[in-house]
Scaffold this active site. Structure first.
Site, short mmCIF file in Angstrom:
data_model
loop_
_atom_site.label_atom_id
_atom_site.label_comp_id
_atom_site.label_asym_id
_atom_site.label_seq_id
_atom_site.Cartn_x
_atom_site.Cartn_y
_atom_site.Cartn_z
N CYS A 2 0.99 -1.33 0.21
CA CYS A 2 -0.22 0.28 -0.05
C CYS A 2 1.05 1.61 -0.10
O CYS A 2 1.87 0.93 0.18
CB CYS A 2 -0.90 0.23 1.26
N ARG A 27 2.38 1.09 -6.68
CA ARG A 27 2.70 0.52 -5.15
C ARG A 27 1.84 -0.94 -6.45
O ARG A 27 1.53 -1.83 -5.69
CB ARG A 27 2.99 0.34 -4.64
N TRP A 74 -3.42 -2.64 -1.03
CA TRP A 74 -3.72 -3.21 -2.06
C TRP A 74 -4.54 -4.51 -1.39
O TRP A 74 -4.56 -4.58 -0.63
CB TRP A 74 -2.45 -3.70 -2.58
N ASN A 100 0.30 0.52 6.44
CA ASN A 100 1.07 -0.64 5.24
C ASN A 100 1.97 -1.93 5.55
O ASN A 100 2.32 -1.43 6.90
CB ASN A 100 2.19 0.53 4.39
N GLY A 101 1.04 -3.33 5.64
CA GLY A 101 1.25 -4.43 6.05
C GLY A 101 0.86 -5.37 7.12
O GLY A 101 -0.64 -5.19 6.12
N GLU A 482 13.08 -13.50 -18.55
CA GLU A 482 13.26 -12.80 -18.17
C GLU A 482 12.30 -12.24 -19.61
O GLU A 482 10.91 -11.33 -19.44
CB GLU A 482 14.25 -11.22 -18.38
N LYS A 486 8.46 -10.71 -18.47
CA LYS A 486 7.45 -9.56 -19.87
C LYS A 486 6.74 -9.75 -20.33
O LYS A 486 5.43 -9.46 -19.95
CB LYS A 486 8.63 -8.93 -19.95
N GLU A 489 3.02 -10.78 -18.10
CA GLU A 489 3.12 -9.73 -16.97
C GLU A 489 1.73 -9.05 -17.40
O GLU A 489 1.26 -8.51 -16.77
CB GLU A 489 3.88 -9.43 -15.68
N HIS A 505 13.43 -33.24 -23.63
CA HIS A 505 13.35 -34.16 -22.40
C HIS A 505 12.12 -34.09 -22.47
O HIS A 505 11.83 -34.09 -20.70
CB HIS A 505 14.29 -33.50 -21.40
N LYS A 604 3.63 -3.19 -7.26
CA LYS A 604 5.26 -3.15 -8.14
C LYS A 604 5.94 -3.39 -6.63
O LYS A 604 6.87 -4.03 -7.15
CB LYS A 604 5.32 -0.88 -8.22
O1 M6R Z 1 12.11 -5.17 -6.17
P1 M6R Z 1 12.26 -5.85 -6.25
O2 M6R Z 1 13.09 -6.12 -7.21
O3 M6R Z 1 12.57 -6.91 -5.27
O4 M6R Z 1 11.01 -6.99 -6.53
C1 M6R Z 1 11.04 -8.27 -7.11
C2 M6R Z 1 9.93 -8.97 -7.79
O5 M6R Z 1 9.07 -8.66 -6.92
C3 M6R Z 1 9.62 -7.53 -9.56
O6 M6R Z 1 11.04 -7.63 -10.39
C4 M6R Z 1 8.78 -8.47 -9.87
O7 M6R Z 1 8.87 -9.62 -10.87
C5 M6R Z 1 8.65 -7.62 -11.45
N1 M6R Z 1 6.72 -7.37 -11.41
C6 M6R Z 1 8.61 -7.72 -12.46
O8 M6R Z 1 8.61 -7.05 -13.34
#
Ligand code: M6R
Length: 609
Positions: A2, A27, A74, A100-101, A482, A486, A489, A505, A604
């Site tokens: 949050c 976030r 959130w 937040n938490g 990666e 991308k 997500e 395999h 985020k």
């Molecule tokens: O802030 P961080 O780099 O620790 O975050 C790690 C992951 O949550 C972050 O990389 C997430 O996978 C992204 N959405 C990828 O695009």
């Protein structure tokens, strides 16, 4: 996950808090709210959905105050409804809080407050107990009441609180959730992240765990756990205020993709002396330390973990030290071999990812030396590490990480080169060659960005496939993960990455004419093997988009389309190879009309387990 913003000044607190919340939108949130003391009462206003819904509800210019606390939520405990949104008040709204938490013992506290004091809860949240606890303990001294309430709470929290009877102050407290104070002239602010403050001030105090802070318009007083005042140094944050703006781009993700030449350059040059030696003067790692390490663990989540996959191969090659890599959520719960000869490298953009932070703490307790690669200055992971290697990517707003990844890769190369040259496992010729390769990257990334239209056209042609596979060998296999993340997500297409040699395999059984395979073939010594793997999947009817270095045209015979990246050393190819994959994912998501900067179900910063 949050966002919290608070403002104490002389007027117009509403505008500052809402502006700050907007800068924390990255976030992720599903509802928002604001509390202001107006005419002796705390007015709490909340709205589900986008921030503009809240703005519409508080648009009357008369409806404003000198002090306000706001929140973007959130949902974790309870659905995303108005009643569950923050701020939460106690029974008569004489106290309001944003949180937040997670309050782990909230069920127990709820029951106790209901049975012993007849408190009726309005929401399903864990956070509401905080407002009632403070209300229960309040007898004219908000700071004392917050301290008493905190003693009852277990969990992780950053909380900001106001009281109707002390309308000129905010009290905030932090434990395992980010909290930062922005200091101004005639005002002070509090927030869960620096971008919320940048429009108003660059001067910040980072609040540590178990500290409480009392804010009025003219003072900031920080208290430690025992109630003694803390003399905290003020830090000036370098990020530009517009760094968190979209500029002329339609999405933050596209803007951040285009920022890569400059942030790669900054991250690299910041660490080079004029004679091209690597400058790590703020990192206290001596030759003896490096020679003493007998293993390295790289631990991270998501994209940062993928940077670690490349980092493992690079550091092993250059420093000749065995490197293990793991996702933080797994690392925490397995038996690892950590001692005082272990170097633990945490990678994190936000510096607040809870799993990574918890793994770091565990490794530190067991004697490991902690080096973190972090983007957010002063974040928890940075503060709790022995040494920090900052990626100079600036604020990354889009949920999908792009520029953080490429700058994390730059740090991996610099760490590998530094350790290798210090230990003598690489010679001067190789070192100089790698540095010239690294320095050429910004211009090469620029050239790939000039091909954006071509990659966009590919995305227009190939965005119907239900399944997309990313394959590669060696460093390319790390980049495949990666590229796949991308795509999935932000476009919600099912995608899967696999080391190309593993296909036969099992996974090759899935290949047919409806499958799209994105085949990375940037590694010279593995090129022919990759071409053979492409032939295998093509024979099953799959469509192929190949990715190779300029001049490596053999791949055209077996691919439907080919994307070329500029010639480069194999080691640095991941920095270039990922760029077309980011652009491809972006345009596929655009074709599908997805919410690119804020994909569904994602936030985020993941500050819960
Ligand atoms: O802030 P961080 O780099 O620790 O975050 C790690 C992951 O949550 C972050 O990389 C997430 O996978 C992204 N959405 C990828 O695009």
């Amino acid at each position: 996950m949050c966002g919290i913003v608070g403002y104490v000044g002389s007027s117009h607190a509403k505008e500052k808090v809402i502006d700050g919340l907007r800068r924390l939108e990255y976030r992720g949130y599903d509802s928002a709210g604001i509390a202001m003391p107006i005419q002796g009462r705390i007015q709490i206003t909340k709205a589900v959905g986008e921030l503009k819904n809240l703005e519409a509800k508080v648009s009357d210019p008369e409806f404003d105050a000198a002090v306000a606390i706001g929140h973007t939520r959130w949902a974790t405990h309870g659905k995303p409804t108005e009643v569950n949104a923050h701020p939460h008040g106690n029974m008569d709204n004489s106290i309001a809080i944003v949180h937040n938490g997670i309050i782990e013992n909230y069920q127990e506290l709820r029951e106790w407050l209901a049975v012993e004091y007849g408190i009726v809860f309005k929401s399903e949240t864990d956070s509401e107990v905080i407002a009632h606890l403070i209300g229960l303990y309040y007898d004219g001294d908000l700071l004392a009441a917050v301290n008493k309430a905190v003693a009852d709470m277990r969990g992780a929290y950053a909380v900001a609180v106001m009281a109707a009877d002390e309308p000129d102050k905010i009290i905030a407290v932090r434990k395992d959730a980010p909290l930062v104070v922005g200091a101004g002239n005639g005002f002070n602010m509090i927030a869960s992240d620096v971008p919320a403050l940048l429009k108003y001030t660059r001067d910040v105090y980072f609040i540590e765990n178990n500290e409480t802070v009392e804010l009025t318009k003219d003072s900031v007083v920080i208290y430690d756990e025992k109630g003694s005042t803390v003399d905290r140094e003020i830090k000036s944050v370098e990020w530009k205020a517009d760094a968190a703006d979209k500029a002329d781009y339609d999405h933050f993700m596209l803007k951040e993709i285009h920022e890569q030449p400059s942030v790669i350059r900054e991250t690299l040059l910041n660490r080079l002396n004029p004679d091209d030696s690597i400058k790590l003067d703020d990192i206290s790692m001596t030759k003896e330390d490096i020679e003493n390490f007998n293993k390295i663990y790289i631990v991270a989540c998501g994209t940062a973990y993928h940077a670690g996959l490349v980092g493992k191969m690079v550091i092993e090659k250059m420093a000749k030290i065995p490197v293990e890599i793991d996702v933080a959520s797994e690392f925490r719960y397995r038996d690892t071999f950590i001692d005082d000869r272990t170097l633990f490298i945490a990678i994190s953009q936000s510096g607040e990812t809870l799993d990574t932070l918890a793994a770091l703490r565990d490794a530190k307790d067991r004697g490991a030396r902690i080096l973190s690669v972090v983007n957010a200055v002063g974040s928890s992971i940075a503060r709790e590490s022995h040494d920090v290697f900052y990626t100079l990517a600036g604020p990354e707003v889009a949920v999908a990480s792009t520029k953080a990844y490429t700058t994390q890769l730059i740090c991996m190369y610099l760490i590998g080169l530094y350790m290798g040259s210090t230990k003598g496992t690489i010679d001067k010729e190789y070192y100089d060659f790698m540095l010239s390769e690294l320095k050429s990257l910004p211009a090469k990334v620029e050239r790939i960005l000039q091909d954006e239209e071509k990659i966009k056209a590919l995305a227009e042609r190939y965005h119907f496939n239900e399944h997309v596979f990313f394959i590669g060998r060696g460093l390319d296999s790390g980049v495949s993960y990666e590229g796949s993340l991308k795509l999935k997500e932000i476009s919600y297409i099912h995608s899967f990455a696999i080391a190309a040699g593993e296909l036969k395999h099992g996974t090759i059984a899935l290949m047919d004419k409806d499958t799209l395979v994105i085949a990375l073939a940037t590694q010279d010594k593995l090129y022919e093997k990759m071409v053979s793997n492409i032939v295998e999947v093509q024979a099953r009817g799959a469509h192929i988009i190949g990715l190779a270095k300029e001049g490596k045209t053999e791949i055209e015979k077996t691919s439907d389309e080919v994307i070329y990246i500029p010639k480069c050393a194999d080691e640095v190819a991941p920095v270039l190879a990922v760029i077309p994959l980011q652009i491809y994912a972006y345009y596929v998501a655009l074709e599908k009309g997805c919410n690119i900067d804020k994909p569904k179900n994602l936030a985020k910063s993941v500050t819960v387990e």
